[in-house]
Design a protein around this motif. Sequence first.
Motif, short mmCIF file in Angstrom:
data_model
loop_
_atom_site.label_atom_id
_atom_site.label_comp_id
_atom_site.label_asym_id
_atom_site.label_seq_id
_atom_site.Cartn_x
_atom_site.Cartn_y
_atom_site.Cartn_z
N MET A 33 0.87 -1.18 -0.04
CA MET A 33 -0.03 0.22 -0.06
C MET A 33 0.79 1.27 0.02
SD MET A 33 -3.01 1.17 2.76
CE MET A 33 -1.88 0.93 4.27
N GLN A 34 1.86 1.08 0.71
CA GLN A 34 2.94 2.43 0.95
C GLN A 34 3.23 2.75 -0.44
OE1 GLN A 34 6.51 1.88 1.39
NE2 GLN A 34 6.82 3.65 0.55
N GLN A 35 4.03 1.63 -1.21
CA GLN A 35 4.54 1.86 -2.35
C GLN A 35 3.74 2.22 -3.48
OE1 GLN A 35 6.21 -2.01 -2.84
NE2 GLN A 35 8.16 -1.67 -1.74
N GLY A 36 2.55 1.79 -3.34
CA GLY A 36 1.50 2.54 -4.24
C GLY A 36 1.20 3.80 -4.14
N MET A 37 1.12 4.26 -2.75
CA MET A 37 0.59 5.48 -2.66
C MET A 37 1.76 6.53 -2.90
SD MET A 37 -2.67 5.45 -2.03
CE MET A 37 -2.73 7.41 -1.68
N ALA A 38 2.89 6.17 -2.38
CA ALA A 38 4.21 6.83 -2.62
C ALA A 38 4.34 7.26 -4.01
CB ALA A 38 5.53 6.16 -2.26
N ALA A 39 4.06 6.09 -4.95
CA ALA A 39 4.09 6.43 -6.44
C ALA A 39 3.10 7.43 -7.15
CB ALA A 39 3.94 5.06 -7.25
N LEU A 40 1.79 7.64 -6.32
CA LEU A 40 0.83 8.55 -6.91
C LEU A 40 1.18 9.63 -6.32
CD1 LEU A 40 -2.67 6.90 -6.09
CD2 LEU A 40 -1.64 7.60 -8.28
N TYR A 41 1.84 9.99 -4.93
CA TYR A 41 2.30 11.36 -4.47
C TYR A 41 3.39 11.69 -5.28
CZ TYR A 41 0.33 9.68 0.06
OH TYR A 41 -0.38 9.35 0.88
#
Length: 358
Positions: A341-349
């Motif tokens: 989840m963190q990796q997916g959200m960091a990519a969106l950020y």
Amino acid sequence: MTADAVGGVWTYALDLARGLAAEGVRVSLAVTGPAPGAAQRAEAAAVPGLRLLATGLPLDWAAATPEAVLQAGAALASLAEAGGAELVHLNSPAYAAGGAFRQPLVIACHSCVASWWAAQHAAPLPPELRWRRDQVAAGYRLATRLVAPSAAFAAVTARLYGLARPPAVVMNGRSPLQPAATSMALPETFVFAAGRLWDSAKNFAALDAAAARLEWPVLAAGPTGGPEGGAIDLPSLHLLGQLDSAGMADCHARAALFVSTARYEPFGLAVLEAAQAGTPLLLAELPGFREIWGEAACYLPGARPTSLAVAIDRLMRDPARRAELGAAAAARAARYTVQAMQQGMAALYREAMQETLV
């Protein structure tokens, strides 16, 4: 980042903040609605570098007027500006409706009044709820990036709000719960359910009616009263109240079966917690549940109490099938980690910040 302390967004926000902290990202968590309790504050204090802001601002979905939501959004924008935030992650899109945020804006589509209503009613959204939908729509239009926890809910969101493209999908993750050293007093064999018991969309009334037909006790964790007042009567369920994470871990680990009869569930963190514990899953027939859990769960044939009771009874009398389902659920749950989840959200950020710079 925004959150409230009365639902699953609190859990989501803390897990995400914990994952981001491991990558050196500092998070200020602005909590609207009722202030976090002592146990929640202790949980937040354990997240490295997390700054907790109990704002006292109204919940967007419980505010009495559109103006109250707009004012809360302006106050949150001021907090973000004063704190030097480089990016804002709203878990309540209506706060963006006034256009007060200056930073790149990532909005999570966890739930909304339009999709909640559509899942339960054939009739159009009533007038008293339309302004809430309109504020969510305004927030979505102002987002740099939108994100949903499943492709099914992303598609529903795009359809209801006329979006040119559906939100990106980043599945929720969850840190496995840790049981307390001392176990709760629980029946030897029981069925377990959890969630906002007062929310009609979770359909606990149907489970209550089914429980009256079962020889096994059905235990349910969660609040019976919502933040706007009122409470639901569930006489055939054994109500446990709102449990802390250790209590939930104990119930998941010892339950013979976890059941969700929800009419509406964009993701379902309690289901993921049960699966992580290896508890077999019996879930409502929802597109999102099918997407997330596939063949690792059994699905309810309908919401009538008789059919619910038959489905539960059949699994409770088949320990071999439950063992098979529990193992499958645990294996499937391994996909939905905080790190993913963190990796997916960091990519969106990163995408949102790069787009703003351009």
